[in-house]
Design a protein around this motif. Structure first.
Motif, PDB file in Angstrom:
ATOM      1  N   LYS A   1       0.743  17.331  -0.094  1.00 30.47           N
ATOM      2  CA  LYS A   1      -0.757  16.970   0.458  1.00 30.47           C
ATOM      3  C   LYS A   1      -1.560  16.816  -0.812  1.00 30.47           C
ATOM      4  O   LYS A   1      -2.803  17.337  -0.759  1.00 30.47           O
ATOM      5  CB  LYS A   1      -1.227  18.047   1.318  1.00 30.47           C
ATOM      6  CG  LYS A   1      -0.446  17.901   2.737  1.00 30.47           C
ATOM      7  CD  LYS A   1      -1.028  19.058   3.646  1.00 30.47           C
ATOM      8  CE  LYS A   1      -0.095  19.160   4.906  1.00 30.47           C
ATOM      9  NZ  LYS A   1      -0.684  19.854   5.897  1.00 30.47           N
TER      10      LYS A   1
ATOM     11  N   ASN B   1      -5.089  11.599  -0.812  1.00 28.90           N
ATOM     12  CA  ASN B   1      -5.953  11.075   0.441  1.00 28.90           C
ATOM     13  C   ASN B   1      -5.725   9.623   0.615  1.00 28.90           C
ATOM     14  O   ASN B   1      -5.318   9.087  -0.125  1.00 28.90           O
ATOM     15  CB  ASN B   1      -7.400  11.581  -0.070  1.00 28.90           C
ATOM     16  CG  ASN B   1      -7.903  10.954  -1.415  1.00 28.90           C
ATOM     17  OD1 ASN B   1      -7.622   9.624  -1.591  1.00 28.90           O
ATOM     18  ND2 ASN B   1      -8.611  11.557  -2.001  1.00 28.90           N
ATOM     19  N   PHE B   2      -6.671   9.172   1.477  1.00 28.99           N
ATOM     20  CA  PHE B   2      -6.541   7.566   2.081  1.00 28.99           C
ATOM     21  C   PHE B   2      -6.678   6.813   0.903  1.00 28.99           C
ATOM     22  O   PHE B   2      -6.118   5.710   0.926  1.00 28.99           O
ATOM     23  CB  PHE B   2      -6.954   7.553   3.248  1.00 28.99           C
ATOM     24  CG  PHE B   2      -6.318   8.225   4.479  1.00 28.99           C
ATOM     25  CD1 PHE B   2      -5.166   7.646   4.976  1.00 28.99           C
ATOM     26  CD2 PHE B   2      -6.833   9.387   5.004  1.00 28.99           C
ATOM     27  CE1 PHE B   2      -4.374   8.235   6.070  1.00 28.99           C
ATOM     28  CE2 PHE B   2      -6.025   9.960   6.007  1.00 28.99           C
ATOM     29  CZ  PHE B   2      -4.901   9.456   6.597  1.00 28.99           C
TER      30      PHE B   2
ATOM     31  N   GLU C   1       1.100   4.056   8.957  1.00 35.44           N
ATOM     32  CA  GLU C   1       0.614   5.105   9.761  1.00 35.44           C
ATOM     33  C   GLU C   1       1.113   6.507   9.245  1.00 35.44           C
ATOM     34  O   GLU C   1       2.461   6.711   8.659  1.00 35.44           O
ATOM     35  CB  GLU C   1       1.153   5.068  11.224  1.00 35.44           C
ATOM     36  CG  GLU C   1       1.114   3.542  11.964  1.00 35.44           C
ATOM     37  CD  GLU C   1      -0.255   3.542  12.438  1.00 35.44           C
ATOM     38  OE1 GLU C   1      -0.926   4.351  12.435  1.00 35.44           O
ATOM     39  OE2 GLU C   1      -0.829   2.449  12.765  1.00 35.44           O
ATOM     40  N   ILE C   2       0.132   7.342   9.179  1.00 35.26           N
ATOM     41  CA  ILE C   2       0.652   8.753   8.878  1.00 35.26           C
ATOM     42  C   ILE C   2       0.556   9.701  10.031  1.00 35.26           C
ATOM     43  O   ILE C   2      -0.210   9.799  10.760  1.00 35.26           O
ATOM     44  CB  ILE C   2      -0.695   9.353   7.761  1.00 35.26           C
ATOM     45  CG1 ILE C   2      -0.913   8.317   6.619  1.00 35.26           C
ATOM     46  CG2 ILE C   2      -0.215  10.591   7.071  1.00 35.26           C
ATOM     47  CD1 ILE C   2      -0.044   8.173   5.585  1.00 35.26           C
TER      48      ILE C   2
ATOM     49  N   THR D   1       2.397  13.436  11.636  1.00 34.06           N
ATOM     50  CA  THR D   1       2.931  14.928  11.598  1.00 34.06           C
ATOM     51  C   THR D   1       4.451  15.086  11.673  1.00 34.06           C
ATOM     52  O   THR D   1       5.096  14.287  12.367  1.00 34.06           O
ATOM     53  CB  THR D   1       2.247  16.124  12.445  1.00 34.06           C
ATOM     54  OG1 THR D   1       2.573  15.652  13.775  1.00 34.06           O
ATOM     55  CG2 THR D   1       0.650  15.837  12.232  1.00 34.06           C
TER      56      THR D   1
ATOM     57  N   GLU E   1      10.262   8.951   6.180  1.00 36.30           N
ATOM     58  CA  GLU E   1       9.419   7.694   6.912  1.00 36.30           C
ATOM     59  C   GLU E   1      10.525   7.162   8.151  1.00 36.30           C
ATOM     60  O   GLU E   1      11.685   7.430   8.132  1.00 36.30           O
ATOM     61  CB  GLU E   1       9.449   6.752   5.887  1.00 36.30           C
ATOM     62  CG  GLU E   1      10.394   6.323   4.822  1.00 36.30           C
ATOM     63  CD  GLU E   1      11.691   5.570   5.386  1.00 36.30           C
ATOM     64  OE1 GLU E   1      11.361   4.907   6.388  1.00 36.30           O
ATOM     65  OE2 GLU E   1      12.790   5.682   4.747  1.00 36.30           O
TER      66      GLU E   1
ATOM     67  N   TYR F   1       5.880   4.781   9.200  1.00 33.20           N
ATOM     68  CA  TYR F   1       5.489   6.163   9.545  1.00 33.20           C
ATOM     69  C   TYR F   1       5.728   6.864   8.251  1.00 33.20           C
ATOM     70  O   TYR F   1       6.911   7.032   8.128  1.00 33.20           O
ATOM     71  CB  TYR F   1       6.059   6.441  10.827  1.00 33.20           C
ATOM     72  CG  TYR F   1       5.638   5.785  11.872  1.00 33.20           C
ATOM     73  CD1 TYR F   1       4.420   5.915  12.757  1.00 33.20           C
ATOM     74  CD2 TYR F   1       6.508   4.770  12.514  1.00 33.20           C
ATOM     75  CE1 TYR F   1       4.030   5.334  13.938  1.00 33.20           C
ATOM     76  CE2 TYR F   1       6.036   3.888  13.720  1.00 33.20           C
ATOM     77  CZ  TYR F   1       4.789   4.403  14.322  1.00 33.20           C
ATOM     78  OH  TYR F   1       4.409   3.454  15.583  1.00 33.20           O
TER      79      TYR F   1
ATOM     80  N   GLU G   1       2.919  13.226   6.946  1.00 35.35           N
ATOM     81  CA  GLU G   1       1.545  13.499   6.099  1.00 35.35           C
ATOM     82  C   GLU G   1       2.093  14.954   5.134  1.00 35.35           C
ATOM     83  O   GLU G   1       1.232  14.922   4.394  1.00 35.35           O
ATOM     84  CB  GLU G   1       0.330  13.958   7.109  1.00 35.35           C
ATOM     85  CG  GLU G   1       0.890  15.283   7.950  1.00 35.35           C
ATOM     86  CD  GLU G   1      -0.404  15.780   8.753  1.00 35.35           C
ATOM     87  OE1 GLU G   1      -1.365  15.012   8.853  1.00 35.35           O
ATOM     88  OE2 GLU G   1      -0.196  16.979   9.377  1.00 35.35           O
ATOM     89  N   GLU G   2       2.972  15.693   5.346  1.00 35.65           N
ATOM     90  CA  GLU G   2       3.507  16.646   4.539  1.00 35.65           C
ATOM     91  C   GLU G   2       4.080  16.280   3.166  1.00 35.65           C
ATOM     92  O   GLU G   2       4.075  16.912   2.179  1.00 35.65           O
ATOM     93  CB  GLU G   2       4.655  17.360   5.174  1.00 35.65           C
ATOM     94  CG  GLU G   2       4.092  18.316   6.336  1.00 35.65           C
ATOM     95  CD  GLU G   2       3.916  17.702   7.677  1.00 35.65           C
ATOM     96  OE1 GLU G   2       3.506  18.181   8.642  1.00 35.65           O
ATOM     97  OE2 GLU G   2       4.206  16.362   7.791  1.00 35.65           O
TER      98      GLU G   2
ATOM     99  N   GLN H   1       5.256   9.701  -1.224  1.00 34.84           N
ATOM    100  CA  GLN H   1       4.382   8.485  -0.416  1.00 34.84           C
ATOM    101  C   GLN H   1       4.706   7.560  -1.061  1.00 34.84           C
ATOM    102  O   GLN H   1       4.894   6.229  -0.470  1.00 34.84           O
ATOM    103  CB  GLN H   1       2.939   8.834  -0.187  1.00 34.84           C
ATOM    104  CG  GLN H   1       2.564  10.307   0.613  1.00 34.84           C
ATOM    105  CD  GLN H   1       2.944  10.051   1.950  1.00 34.84           C
ATOM    106  OE1 GLN H   1       3.830   9.396   2.248  1.00 34.84           O
ATOM    107  NE2 GLN H   1       2.034  11.047   2.927  1.00 34.84           N
TER     108      GLN H   1
END
Length: 507
Positions: free
Chosen positions: A11, A14-15, A43-44, A46, A89, A100, A103-104, A110
């Motif tokens: 984390k 950010n976007f 798409e992010i 959980t 993903e 997808y 978010e973690e 990413q």
């Protein structure tokens, strides 16, 4: 615009930073690899949403079925107890291509999964000819929305138990619900809802016309003509069992036929993925490896971020030896990536052995052109037959064992010229889905008697179907057909019947 990824743990993004790093990845993919892609939609989600996507075969829209809930409960329990990891993903073969991301994930991860999924898998989905022929990326999401709504409507009209009964049977027959040999572009999903309404109206008028011809006397039996004429009338033999049931079952209602069709089209949609698992993952892994290394060379990844990437990449392409406790077969990431790295090596710095084995590409220098041609025109089996080199066979320590079940294991192929060719052939066969799924066809229907449905399984290499499984699946088939079902297992060489099953429908 310059942006540097550093190692800061989960984390750390950010976007806005995600958008900037996407632009950097896109620049490399566009300018250096010239990848032709679907538009990307990222798409992010959980980890709970990732588990939910797992349970419903990875699709963003899916009808309800009890098996999806069972899968979710199992996967969640294993994940929470640390017994299973989740993918970083999930990517959807659609237009736009939906990826997808968890978010973690850290920023490094990413970047890795964007390069892997949104660029590697995206390219393969759009350009491989198997996907072009059998799938409709433009229509899959609208069709899944239609399917979800249609099955929900059926549940409200006819009851959940009745819908579940049809879905259970159709799911059991999914592997036999595809056309294995292409004849034409199978379907266009874009306007499926309109065509579904037209089919339902037509089926209500005419679906049972064939069965009005079933004779009621010995004289009428002769009017059916020869076996060949009867089989021609029914379109037999037919390998796609769900298609035959949808069109020819004497007991299914129009709405039940539409559910069969929904399951059949979804099964067909995923069929190319079963034939290209190794190539698809190899392509995505090769692309992410190239992009992440170029980002590091351009100063966009710090040393710490690069180490984090290499740890994840190395774990993904690790191939345990056959006697390793963690061995589970050939890792498609490791094998696919290894093959593609080896092609690059042969194109750039070939040996005399490479020139003898693959003179068409040896030393050509155009590794990207060779890889793109392979990604677009091959499936796993043909890719291995064409490109597996002795160098990679030695590197991955492949050898061939023969087990007749009666005597000790025999090593039939070692690292010599004859052995290399045998290993390549046998390994390609191992990835050939047509050779490794049972060849079952509907061959006849007893129109003159009690409407028995007669199937035949061709036996190759002495492999019979598991007796417990075959009886359960035949029961589902008999329920959809409405009458007795007979399956004969027949030797492909001698045509002799080895085993036979007879199952009737539940009343």
């Amino acid at each position: 615009m310059n942006y540097t990824i550093s190692e800061r743990g989960a984390k750390d993004w950010n976007f806005e930073s995600l958008k900037r790093i996407y632009q950097e990845i896109n620049a490399i993919a566009e300018k250096e690899l010239a990848l032709d892609l679907y538009p990307n939609q990222i798409e992010i989600i959980t980890f709970e949403q990732m588990l939910d996507a797992y349970s419903s075969i990875g699709m963003p829209l899916m009808y309800q079925h009890w098996s999806f809930g069972k899968n979710f409960a199992r996967d969640e329990l294993l994940y929470r107890h640390g017994l299973r990891n989740l993918a970083y993903e999930i990517v959807i073969n659609s237009n736009p291509c939906i990826s997808y991301l968890m978010e973690e994930n850290s920023m490094t991860m990413q970047a890795l999964v964007i390069a892997h999924a949104a660029f590697g898998h995206n390219y393969f989905f759009k350009n491989n000819n198997l996907f072009k022929q059998w799938t409709d990326a433009n229509g899959i999401l609208p069709y899944l929305e239609f399917a979800k709504n249609y099955i929900a409507l059926c549940e409200s009209r006819y009851g959940e138990a009745e819908v579940e009964r049809i879905l259970d049977a159709a799911h059991a027959l999914m592997p036999q619900g595809v056309n294995r040999y292409p004849k034409r572009k199978t379907f266009n999903l874009g306007d499926e809802e309109r065509k579904a309404r037209e089919r339902l109206e037509e089926q209500e008028r005419s679906y049972n016309e064939l069965w009005k011809t079933v004779p009621s006397s010995a004289k009428a039996t002769s009017d059916l003509g020869s076996v060949n004429e009867r089989r021609h009338l029914l379109g037999l033999p037919e390998e796609n069992i769900l298609y035959f049931l949808e069109k020819k079952s004497p007991v299914l209602k129009p709405w039940e036929r539409e559910i069969i069709r929904i399951v059949r089209l979804i099964a067909q949609y995923f069929y190319p993925q079963k034939q290209t698992k190794m190539m698809n993952e190899g392509c995505a892994t090769f692309v992410h490896y190239y992009i992440m290394n170029r980002m590091h060379q351009r100063g966009l990844l710090t040393e710490g971020a690069m180490i984090e990437f290499l740890q994840s990449h190395t774990a993904a392409v690790f191939q345990p030896d056959f006697d390793h406790p963690g061995y589970y077969g050939i890792n498609p990431y490791a094998f696919g990536f290894g093959l593609m790295q080896d092609i690059k090596r042969v194109c750039e710095t070939p040996t005399d052995e490479d020139r003898a084995w693959n003179q068409e590409i040896a030393g050509c220098g155009d590794w990207l052109g060779v890889l793109k041609d392979a990604w677009e025109n091959h499936r796993d089996e043909s890719f291995i037959r064409q490109y597996l080199s002795p160098h990679l066979i030695r590197k991955m320590k492949f050898f061939n064992l023969y087990d007749d079940g009666k005597s000790d294991l025999l090593v039939k192929a070692i690292h010599n010229e004859h052995g290399y060719r045998m290993i390549r052939t046998n390994l390609a066969d191992q990835f050939d889905i047509i050779q490794n799924e049972p060849e079952i066809e509907i061959v006849d229907v007893d129109l003159s008697g009690d409407r028995k449905l007669i199937l035949q399984h061709k036996i190759y290499s002495g492999r019979l179907i598991d007796e417990h499984d075959v009886k359960d699946v035949l029961r589902h088939l008999a329920n959809l057909w409405g009458y007795e079902v007979i399956l004969s297992e027949v030797s492909a060489q001698t045509e002799a019947t080895v085993k036979q099953y007879s199952v009737g429908p539940e009343r």
